[in-house]
Design a protein around this motif. Structure first.
Motif, PDB file in Angstrom:
ATOM      1  N   ALA A 152     -47.175 -76.112  51.013  1.00 25.43           N
ATOM      2  CA  ALA A 152     -46.806 -77.489  51.351  1.00 25.43           C
ATOM      3  C   ALA A 152     -47.489 -77.891  52.645  1.00 25.43           C
ATOM      4  N   PHE A 158     -40.525 -84.881  51.238  1.00 23.73           N
ATOM      5  CA  PHE A 158     -39.929 -84.730  49.909  1.00 23.73           C
ATOM      6  C   PHE A 158     -40.079 -86.008  49.095  1.00 23.73           C
ATOM      7  N   ALA A 162     -47.114 -88.496  44.297  1.00 21.16           N
ATOM      8  CA  ALA A 162     -48.069 -87.474  43.882  1.00 21.16           C
ATOM      9  C   ALA A 162     -49.455 -87.743  44.458  1.00 21.16           C
ATOM     10  N   GLU A 166     -51.489 -85.175  46.794  1.00 25.60           N
ATOM     11  CA  GLU A 166     -52.796 -84.670  46.355  1.00 25.60           C
ATOM     12  C   GLU A 166     -53.876 -84.949  47.387  1.00 25.60           C
ATOM     13  N   SER A 170     -52.385 -80.674  47.999  1.00 24.48           N
ATOM     14  CA  SER A 170     -51.286 -79.891  47.455  1.00 24.48           C
ATOM     15  C   SER A 170     -50.733 -80.594  46.229  1.00 24.48           C
ATOM     16  N   SER A 171     -49.719 -79.983  45.601  1.00 25.81           N
ATOM     17  CA  SER A 171     -49.057 -80.566  44.440  1.00 25.81           C
ATOM     18  C   SER A 171     -47.642 -80.986  44.821  1.00 25.81           C
ATOM     19  N   ILE A 172     -47.124 -81.983  44.093  1.00 25.20           N
ATOM     20  CA  ILE A 172     -45.799 -82.504  44.418  1.00 25.20           C
ATOM     21  C   ILE A 172     -44.707 -81.469  44.147  1.00 25.20           C
ATOM     22  N   THR A 173     -44.932 -80.570  43.194  1.00 22.46           N
ATOM     23  CA  THR A 173     -43.947 -79.516  42.908  1.00 22.46           C
ATOM     24  C   THR A 173     -43.803 -78.564  44.083  1.00 22.46           C
ATOM     25  N   ASP A 174     -44.940 -78.134  44.621  1.00 24.20           N
ATOM     26  CA  ASP A 174     -44.887 -77.230  45.775  1.00 24.20           C
ATOM     27  C   ASP A 174     -44.196 -77.885  46.966  1.00 24.20           C
ATOM     28  N   ARG A 176     -41.928 -80.347  47.002  1.00 23.34           N
ATOM     29  CA  ARG A 176     -40.497 -80.560  46.818  1.00 23.34           C
ATOM     30  C   ARG A 176     -39.720 -79.241  46.799  1.00 23.34           C
ATOM     31  N   VAL A 177     -40.297 -78.205  46.253  1.00 15.71           N
ATOM     32  CA  VAL A 177     -39.616 -76.909  46.267  1.00 15.71           C
ATOM     33  C   VAL A 177     -39.485 -76.382  47.695  1.00 15.71           C
TER      34      VAL A 177
END
Length: 443
Positions: A152, A158, A162, A166, A170-174, A176-177
């Motif tokens: 992240a 958070f 997207a 990007e 990075s990716s939105i999943t990484d 937010r996790v």
């Protein structure tokens, strides 16, 4: 945003300079564009700020302790002047002035951290938007944008979309996790910090509104961190999580070594101190001497745990002195055995059992029977002595026989009447028959 940052440049510039200096050190170890270099720079900033705030934290502890002590008096003032708010405020201010306490002192560390938190937020937000702030130039800005913590970016949030994530590589999943885990840890650390304050370091003998307030904050603060945390960049979450962990550890240290009187933490502390003093015979640190001195000064106002501590020292053969030291006591309530372990040697007082009427009569009867042989032995001894003497006259012999007969008759009479042995012995020298009353003395 640029206008706000320029207005607060007096604090954002020093914060950015400190981060750059730490980044130079960690960049030489881990690489200038790594998340370790920038993340550890933020953590080091937190540690530096908290070290500088230690005096304020000590003042906060003293203020909180003083406020807890004043809660009963404050409650009395509120109940006495509940219909007169102005008089109530005046009495409260008078109480604060007399005791030298300040309710705002407990908020000093939070207020002192606020400018640094605000400055760090603007520095990281400038990294996310590509703006240079303070001493962070274009090269450092590009390096910070490449830095990732567990995938992240430092400037990602958070709530970011997207496309923006990007753009930061990075990716939105990484994002937010990682941010969700950090928000949970941040809220949990805040909850645990407040909970250990409520369960271990609060005087349980006094129920005051202050305790209800602290209990409410124990649940409100974690919710606030969770709500506002989703709008913080990853770098700010690192900052806030680090400061929460620092606060939790610092509070654990304070609760263990300087607990609130009457709390469970004080009971555990005095138990540890008693074991050490009874084993070594002395107090180790200055803080321990200060606590022992305060306990001795209280006198009869000691709480349950303090009285137990003083009594334990006395039983172990020690006495606490007014200066906080401990000395061997000669008048202790315990004596040392051959092995050197203190054991109580004060005998317990036994109350005699009360006899019944039958037991008392039997004892008196036995005493009367025992008196008869003694009289016989006395008479025989007297007769033997009289026969040995050659100068005795004939008129003396009948008198001796008469006295011996009187004694034997008295003993037989006492044996016949149980319980009269003592009375017959006391009246053996009196004349038989009714006694003539004594005439009143004439003045």
């Amino acid at each position: 945003m640029d206008t706000i940052a320029s207005l607060f440049s007096f604090i954002t510039t020093p914060v950015s300079w400190v981060i750059v200096q730490f980044h130079t050190v960690y960049g030489a170890l881990f690489g200038p564009d790594t998340g370790w270099a920038w993340g550890l720079s933020i953590v080091s900033l937190v540690v530096l700020i908290r070290i500088c705030l230690i005096p304020l934290f000590v003042k906060q502890i003293k203020s909180t302790r003083a406020m807890q002590t004043l809660q009963p008096e404050m409650k009395k003032i509120q109940e006495r002047y509940k219909n007169d708010k102005q008089r109530q405020s005046e009495e409260m201010m008078k109480l604060y002035k007399e005791t030298g306490t300040n309710p705002l002192s407990s908020c000093l560390p939070i207020l002192a951290q606020s400018p640094f938190f605000f400055a760090l937020y603007h520095v990281l937000n400038g990294i996310a938007t590509g703006d240079t702030i303070g001493v962070i130039n274009e090269r450092l800005l590009e390096s910070a944008q490449k830095a990732h913590i567990f995938g992240a970016p430092l400037a990602a949030k958070f709530t970011d979309g997207a496309s923006k994530v990007e753009a930061l590589g990075s990716s939105i999943t990484d994002v937010r996790v990682v941010t969700a885990i950090m928000i949970i840890l941040m809220s949990a650390s805040q909850f645990f910090t407040q909970r250990q304050l409520m369960t271990k370091n609060v005087d349980t003998t006094v129920k005051t509104p202050f305790m209800q307030q602290q209990k409410m904050l124990m649940y409100v603060f974690p919710v606030m961190f969770a709500v506002f945390g989703i709008n913080f960049p990853v770098g700010v979450l690192v900052y806030w999580l680090t400061t929460n962990v620092w606060t939790m550890g610092q509070q654990m240290y304070v609760i263990r070594n300087n607990p609130t009187p009457g709390s469970k933490a004080q009971a555990a502390y005095l138990e540890r101190l008693y074991k050490h003093v009874s084993h070594t015979g002395k107090v180790r640190r200055r803080s321990e001497r200060a606590i022992v001195k305060a306990i001795v000064t209280k006198g009869r106002d000691r709480n349950e745990f303090e009285r137990k501590f003083i009594n334990g020292l006395n039983k172990a053969g020690f006495s606490a002195q007014p200066d906080g030291t401990v000395m061997k006591s000669d008048t202790a309530l315990a004596t040392a055995t051959e092995e050197g372990t203190p054991t109580t040697a004060v005998p317990r007082r036994q109350q005699p059992k009360r006899q019944t009427k039958a037991q008392r009569q039997a004892a008196a009867k036995a005493a009367g029977e025992d008196s008869a042989p003694e009289d016989e032995v006395t008479s025989s001894t007297a007769s033997g002595a009289s026969s040995a003497k050659t100068s005795l006259s004939k008129s003396d012999q009948p008198q001796d026989a008469k006295s011996a007969g009187a004694q034997s008759a008295a003993s037989k009479k006492a044996a016949q009447k149980p319980g009269s042995g003592t009375r017959s012995k006391a009246q053996s020298g009196q004349r038989k028959g009714p006694q003539r009353p004594k005439s009143p003395s004439k003045k």
